[in-house]
Design a protein around this motif. Structure first.
Motif, PDB file in Angstrom:
ATOM      1  N   THR A 196       0.830  -1.205   0.000  1.00 46.53           N
ATOM      2  CA  THR A 196       0.000   0.000   0.000  1.00 46.53           C
ATOM      3  C   THR A 196       0.867   1.259   0.000  1.00 46.53           C
ATOM      4  OG1 THR A 196      -0.117   0.220   2.413  1.00 46.53           O
ATOM      5  CG2 THR A 196      -1.746  -1.221   1.356  1.00 46.53           C
ATOM      6  N   VAL A 255       0.639   3.615   2.185  1.00 41.06           N
ATOM      7  CA  VAL A 255       1.045   3.873   3.574  1.00 41.06           C
ATOM      8  C   VAL A 255       2.311   3.099   3.900  1.00 41.06           C
ATOM      9  CG1 VAL A 255       0.369   3.683   6.003  1.00 41.06           C
ATOM     10  CG2 VAL A 255      -1.326   4.350   4.285  1.00 41.06           C
ATOM     11  N   GLU A 276      -2.597   9.252   2.827  1.00 41.02           N
ATOM     12  CA  GLU A 276      -1.692   8.236   3.372  1.00 41.02           C
ATOM     13  C   GLU A 276      -0.995   8.758   4.636  1.00 41.02           C
ATOM     14  OE1 GLU A 276      -1.729   9.133   0.128  1.00 41.02           O
ATOM     15  OE2 GLU A 276      -2.794   7.336  -0.557  1.00 41.02           O
ATOM     16  N   GLU A 307      -2.259  10.906   6.731  1.00 37.16           N
ATOM     17  CA  GLU A 307      -3.263  10.875   7.800  1.00 37.16           C
ATOM     18  C   GLU A 307      -3.402   9.469   8.367  1.00 37.16           C
ATOM     19  OE1 GLU A 307      -6.244  14.536   6.466  1.00 37.16           O
ATOM     20  OE2 GLU A 307      -6.707  12.478   5.899  1.00 37.16           O
ATOM     21  N   GLU A 308      -3.362   8.471   7.498  1.00 35.13           N
ATOM     22  CA  GLU A 308      -3.452   7.084   7.969  1.00 35.13           C
ATOM     23  C   GLU A 308      -2.217   6.714   8.792  1.00 35.13           C
ATOM     24  OE1 GLU A 308      -4.778   3.205   8.593  1.00 35.13           O
ATOM     25  OE2 GLU A 308      -5.844   4.995   7.898  1.00 35.13           O
ATOM     26  N   TRP A 309      -1.046   7.135   8.323  1.00 33.29           N
ATOM     27  CA  TRP A 309       0.215   6.887   9.029  1.00 33.29           C
ATOM     28  C   TRP A 309       0.201   7.539  10.409  1.00 33.29           C
ATOM     29  CZ3 TRP A 309       4.723  10.328   9.537  1.00 33.29           C
ATOM     30  CH2 TRP A 309       5.880   9.672   9.935  1.00 33.29           C
ATOM     31  N   ARG A 352      -2.543   8.403  12.075  1.00 37.48           N
ATOM     32  CA  ARG A 352      -3.612   7.797  12.882  1.00 37.48           C
ATOM     33  C   ARG A 352      -3.089   6.573  13.618  1.00 37.48           C
ATOM     34  NH1 ARG A 352      -6.805   3.771  13.179  1.00 37.48           N
ATOM     35  NH2 ARG A 352      -5.878   2.821  11.322  1.00 37.48           N
ATOM     36  N   GLU A 353      -2.207   5.802  12.966  1.00 36.51           N
ATOM     37  CA  GLU A 353      -1.626   4.636  13.624  1.00 36.51           C
ATOM     38  C   GLU A 353      -0.789   5.047  14.834  1.00 36.51           C
ATOM     39  OE1 GLU A 353       0.588   2.502  10.730  1.00 36.51           O
ATOM     40  OE2 GLU A 353      -1.175   1.948   9.527  1.00 36.51           O
ATOM     41  N   LYS A 402      -8.262   9.438  14.851  1.00 38.86           N
ATOM     42  CA  LYS A 402      -8.238  10.154  13.578  1.00 38.86           C
ATOM     43  C   LYS A 402      -7.353  11.404  13.663  1.00 38.86           C
ATOM     44  CE  LYS A 402     -11.211  12.478  10.207  1.00 38.86           C
ATOM     45  NZ  LYS A 402     -12.601  12.888   9.868  1.00 38.86           N
TER      46      LYS A 402
END
Length: 639
Positions: free
Chosen positions: A74, A76, A330, A332-334, A336-337, A342
């Motif tokens: 992916t 991310v 991507e 934001e997802e990184w 968020r982890e 969020k």
């Protein structure tokens, strides 16, 4: 130089999947790490014909001897792998960060049995929670002194704590009321831990529930005539309000965000990272970035965020940036982890956020100027710069006096030129000059005219020039010592003439030197797009290293000449419109000043209707109509 790189892979060999790529040199050293949503599409940009590449990108791909890539599932994953490899290999062609190490932090050692609050620059204390950075050490101590009045937690050293707990006697800070830990023998470990949690919660967000709770308790104690307890609550409330008063409310009271202001040029960037918790700026971190290859504003923001949050413990729910990265989703997802919830990346476009972004950007611009001038203001750096220039340009001696010229105009009209002077690597502002150019065909013709005028002074050392003291403009006749002053003509020739521009401007300058009979003076030009140095008669530019002191000196000369030209042009425009308005009957200097201040620009004033002009204090209907008619007539007459 061959136009095709020998290690270029076949197009069909490169996958179209997301992944991370690495360029290596002949010794196997990683030169550059990048990520891509489509590896084939991204790598094809590096293997375009060399003449089409940005100069610094061309230097990277020609230094490299191979390229390799790793496919990941992916986008991310590619972001995570890129960050890991940049940290591992520290590639020289990736952006280079220089954090400002001078800023201290407040830390709460949550990993201890009885956490304490300390001032530190060490960001690697196990289990510690950090707040800041703060601009000065005294600012951290002042905040701690106020906070422990409201939340009395431990401040003593580990050795004092251990000795107190073993002997049962309070630590010395506890005896004088400066430590509220279990070592003061006033609270248990559990009660102290609860106080620490409140301390951290308040510093993390400035939670106003503490203010409301203390106010309620103080009023209740007062109503019960327990004035001693009410006084304690009052003192704690005052301490909390003092802490809040140290940082103004810049966003909504429930806003937790990080804001990044960025200023950049072709080779460097400065970043101001504002840490906002509970709507207040809790800390500011500054960093400078050196860019080895061409990078867009969006990619720069991407790299800054990776750097800021790669090992971060505190990721806010909102991150405000000047430009949205291409892979914002991507990122934001990184993030968020890392946060567990969020995270939103947004551009500060309006309202309080935009105002704060402007403040951060101004700070970044000033930091970038300091970064660039700090090197040229140092004697050793200046000496090195002049020596590097002598070697790079093939001069017989170091250019102790350099004069830089810049042409500025508005759509081909109102053409002006500036001349700035550096001696021994430092500006001589008393010798700056500006020129008006009445007739010209293009920038090269303007450059030729200005240099011929300047070089003519070398042949008439006994004469004097008449200079307007406010604009530094050379005027043709003496109109009175009240407005002009005489200065000696420039009998001392420069060793180097620098022009703002590329090959055409340099050739025009060389022609002016030949026609004036002063070929002993060296000339070069600096082209802004690629920061390349052009010499007359050369088909290829001189490329100075990015870290070269000589390049920093030439950049500063170029930027100073540009600034001085723009300043002169603005003064001329302001004087021109003032002269036009002064022709309107009944309109004096004070009303002209108010008019220009109200509308902000000449364009806005010309576009205003009589009714809008009438809104200005001191301007009646008749005068407003006269102003409008006069400006319209003058504008029609200049077409």
């Amino acid at each position: 130089m061959a136009d095709v790189l020998p290690y270029k892979p076949r197009t069909g060999e490169i996958p179209t999947d997301p992944g991370v790529y690495r360029f290596r040199d002949a010794a196997g050293r990683v030169l550059y790490v990048g990520k891509a949503k489509n590896l084939r599409q991204r790598l094809s940009n590096y293997f375009a014909p060399l003449r089409t590449l940005h100069e610094r990108t061309r230097r990277m791909v020609t230094t490299a001897a191979s390229v390799e890539w790793t496919v990941v599932p992916t986008d991310v994953d590619s972001l995570q792998l890129e960050y890991m490899w940049i940290k591992e290999f520290d590639p020289p062609f990736n952006v280079r960060y220089k954090d400002d190490k001078s800023y201290p932090f407040m830390a709460v050692t949550l990993g201890d049995e009885a956490p304490r609050v300390i001032v530190t620059r060490n960001r690697k204390i196990p289990g510690a929670r950090y707040f800041g950075p703060y601009p000065k050490v005294w600012a951290v101590h002042e905040t701690i002194d106020l906070m422990v009045k409201a939340f009395p937690i431990r401040t003593c050293s580990d050795s004092s704590y251990k000795r107190a707990m073993q002997t049962g006697r309070p630590c010395f800070p506890g005896q004088i009321g400066k430590c509220g830990g279990p070592c003061s023998m006033t609270v248990t470990v559990e009660e102290h831990r609860a106080m620490v949690d409140d301390f951290v919660a308040f510093m993390a967000g400035g939670d106003e529930r503490f203010t409301r709770d203390l106010t309620r308790r103080m009023l209740a104690a007062s109503a019960a005539m327990d004035y001693e307890a009410a006084a304690k609550y009052r003192d704690k409330l005052s301490a909390i309000e003092a802490v809040l008063g140290k940082s103004a409310l810049v966003l909504a009271a429930d806003e937790d965000a990080d804001l990044f202001g960025i200023a950049e040029d072709e080779l460097a960037a400065a970043v101001q990272h504002f840490v906002i918790r509970g709507g207040r700026v809790r800390g500011v971190r500054a960093m400078t970035i050196e860019k080895e290859i061409d990078i867009s504003a969006a990619d720069l923001v991407d790299q800054v965020l990776q750097r800021a949050y790669g090992d971060a413990q505190d990721v806010p729910r909102r991150i405000l940036v000047p430009t949205l990265p291409d892979d914002a989703a991507e990122l934001e997802e990184w993030l968020r982890e890392r946060r567990g919830r969020k995270v939103e990346i947004a551009v500060a476009q309006r309202g309080q956020r935009a105002d704060l972004m402007r403040t951060a950007t101004i700070n970044a611009q000033q930091a970038l100027i300091r970064h660039k001038t700090r090197r040229t203001s140092d004697y050793v750096a200046r000496t090195q710069a002049l020596t590097d220039l002598q070697e790079a340009l093939g001069l017989d001696e170091a250019p102790l006096r350099i004069e830089c010229f810049d042409i500025s105009h508005l759509g081909g009209t109102n053409v002006v030129a500036s001349m700035v002077v550096f001696e021994d690597g430092l500006p001589r502002k008393d010798q700056y000059r500006s020129f008006n150019i009445a007739e010209t065909t293009d920038d090269t013709d303007s450059m030729y005219q200005v240099l011929r005028r300047r070089l003519a002074y070398l042949d008439r050392p006994e004469e004097t020039e008449i200079v307007d003291p406010t604009t530094h403009e050379i005027v043709g006749e003496d109109v009175g010592e009240a407005t002009v002053k005489r200065k000696p003509r420039f009998a001392y020739p420069p060793q180097l003439l620098l022009v703002d521009g590329g090959q055409p401007q340099v050739e025009a300058a060389a022609r002016a030197l030949r026609d004036a009979g002063h070929t002993e003076i060296a000339v070069c030009g600096i082209a802004k797009r690629l920061e390349e140095i052009w010499l007359p008669g050369d088909d290829f530019p001189v490329i100075l290293p990015r870290t070269s002191e000589a390049l920093y000196l030439l950049q500063r000369l170029r930027d100073e000449a540009h600034r001085f030209a723009i300043t002169h042009q603005r003064k001329r425009r302001r004087n021109d419109i003032t002269s036009v308005l002064a022709e309107v009957p009944g309109l004096g200097a004070s009303r002209i000043k108010v008019l220009l201040k109200h509308f902000g620009s000449v364009t806005a004033l010309r576009a205003a209707a009589p009714g809008q002009i009438e809104e200005v204090q001191g301007i009646g209907p008749v005068l407003a109509q006269n102003i409008h008619s006069h400006l319209a007539t003058r504008q029609a007459g200049t077409r």
